[in-house]
Design an enzyme around this catalytic site. Structure first.
Site, short mmCIF file in Angstrom:
data_model
loop_
_atom_site.label_atom_id
_atom_site.label_comp_id
_atom_site.label_asym_id
_atom_site.label_seq_id
_atom_site.Cartn_x
_atom_site.Cartn_y
_atom_site.Cartn_z
N SER A 24 -34.82 -15.28 -27.69
CA SER A 24 -36.29 -14.64 -27.40
C SER A 24 -37.47 -14.23 -27.92
O SER A 24 -38.29 -13.82 -27.71
CB SER A 24 -35.18 -13.45 -25.90
OG SER A 24 -34.09 -12.86 -26.84
N GLU A 37 -43.66 1.95 -18.83
CA GLU A 37 -42.82 2.30 -19.82
C GLU A 37 -42.52 1.75 -20.94
O GLU A 37 -42.58 0.33 -20.99
CB GLU A 37 -41.40 3.44 -18.92
CG GLU A 37 -40.21 2.36 -18.80
CD GLU A 37 -40.87 0.53 -17.44
OE1 GLU A 37 -41.56 1.08 -16.86
OE2 GLU A 37 -39.91 0.38 -18.47
N LYS A 97 -41.66 -11.64 -23.98
CA LYS A 97 -42.05 -10.61 -22.58
C LYS A 97 -43.34 -11.23 -22.62
O LYS A 97 -44.22 -10.73 -20.94
CB LYS A 97 -42.60 -9.64 -23.41
CG LYS A 97 -40.39 -8.16 -23.47
CD LYS A 97 -40.91 -7.23 -23.79
CE LYS A 97 -39.55 -6.81 -23.72
NZ LYS A 97 -38.70 -7.18 -24.27
#
Ligand SMILES: *Cc1c(COP(=O)(O)O)cnc(C)c1O
Length: 403
Positions: A382, A115, A93
């Site tokens: 990931s 969010e 991320k």
């Protein structure tokens, strides 16, 4: 023209998917973001700044590891892992959060808003905001705040303001609505940082580009191992950013099969899974047209997966497009298979994967068995599983070692 140069079109469409379905007050700010990004993406200074933080702060390039024991255990194709679990904060991320915050600074903003569901995007954005000296406001449903307490604490330690959302189901969808309202109220000083390749144009484009570093590195690194392209690439799909990141460098290499793996959760019933591409229909949600899971009123359906980062009722528009033209294939993996892969990778390779990433590992294990030992599969791992260990051992007993 290459696929990437020609997609999306100037209105943010990948085929018929994408676009920007936004209220009039946001048209001007989104046009500003699109223009700024158009300039930045070709600016040597921006590219240098991004390269610098990735190398000296984030820990890039991340390696590709050959999973020899796992490959032998499956019997079949050789399985390789792109190690996004080794990024600072434990997942892919930061690849887009760092870039989004540089963009925010370029636009003269002092605050980033987002969010978060499980808290992973919130933690990554709070990290990027701390590094670049911006304020950070994260909206989170009250149900998620209780469930994901450690991430709430991390965001607060990192200096972010966490805003509890107490209406509706008090989870991700309400958090998105709340964050959007807050953004509209402070649009001059802030920017909304979307957490995946979703949302109105230009976010699916920007987040794909920011994540494409994963694909570029992979292409080079894989040649060091095998002197060829991989035969298949496998990645889990929530919104679809880690998968688009690794796929992006290989879309024009038609001989490389691309598999996006969706969560089948507990089963096929609506509400028990989050396999949007497999079971969804075309529709607009959160400002873009894609394939989504709808309830009988045509609203976003409730979704579920053991991987809380991949339980989203829609999917990035580029995934909808690539599937519709047959360039990507969809794989499925349920909760039990993901947990089995979680333990197997831990015990055979010494790598504890995030439950989201375990979906990709599980699918690669199934695929490997169907291919010969001269074939290769590259999995985008990931994220790491530190966040999941307590939940997994409480609910699934640790198996006896597999060797
Ligand atoms: C958030 C998250 C995902 C899902 O997001 P995508 O945009 O689909 O990549 C997958 N894996 C991990 C580890 C995550 O934190």
């Amino acid at each position: 023209m290459s696929y990437l140069e020609s997609h999306p079109d100037e209105n943010g469409y990948f085929g018929r998917f994408g676009g920007a379905f936004i209220p009039p007050v946001l048209e001007q700010p989104f046009a500003e973001i699109t223009k700024a990004y158009g300039e930045l993406k070709n600016s040597p200074k921006f590219l240098e700044d991004l390269k610098y933080v990735r190398k000296h702060y984030q820990g890039r390039p991340t390696p590709i590891s050959y999973a020899k024991n796992l490959s032998e255990y499956c019997g079949g194709a050789k399985i390789y892992l792109k190690r996004e679990d080794l990024n600072h904060t434990g997942a892919h991320k930061l690849n887009h959060c760092m870039a989004e915050v540089i963009l925010a600074k370029h636009l003269g903003k002092t605050k980033v808003i987002a969010e978060t569901g499980a808290g992973q995007h919130g933690v990554a954005l709070a990290t990027a905001a701390a590094y670049f000296g911006l304020e950070c406001e994260i909206h989170m449903g009250e149900v998620d705040i209780v469930k994901e307490h450690p991430n709430v604490i991390r965001m607060k330690i990192l200096g972010a303001k966490v805003i509890p959302v107490s209406h509706g189901l008090k989870t991700l969808k309400e958090a998105v609505d709340s964050a959007f309202d807050s953004y509209i109220a402070q649009v001059d000083s802030s920017i909304y940082c979307i957490g995946s390749v979703v949302g109105p144009h230009p976010f699916p484009l920007m987040v794909r580009d920011f994540q494409s570093v994963v694909g570029h590195e992979s292409k080079e690194q894989f040649f060091e191992h095998e002197d060829s392209l991989p035969d298949a690439i496998v990645a889990c799909v929530g919104g679809g950013s880690n998968s688009m990141g690794i796929f992006s460098a290989f879309i024009d290499d038609k001989e490389v099969a691309l598999y996006g793996v969706e969560p089948m959760g507990r089963g096929e019933k609506l509400g028990d899974h989050a396999a949007s591409l497999t079971y969804g229909e075309e529709g607009v949600m959160h400002g873009f047209n894609s394939i989504m899971l709808k309830d009988d009123k045509g609203e976003a359906a409730p979704v579920y997966s053991i991987g809380s980062g991949i339980d989203y009722p829609s999917v990035g528009p580029e995934h909808a497009h690539l599937m519709s033209i047959g360039r990507t294939k969809v794989g499925l993996c349920n909760d039990d298979e993901a947990v089995e892969a979680f333990y197997t990778l831990s015990q055979l390779e010494g790598i504890i994967p995030a439950l989201e990433s375990a979906h990709a590992v599980a699918y690669a294990m199934k695929l490997a068995k169907t291919l010969g030992s001269d074939k290769t599969i590259l999995v985008n791992l990931s994220g790491r599983g530190d966040k999941d260990v307590d939940f997994v051992v409480e609910n699934y007993p640790i198996p006896n070692a597999k060797f």
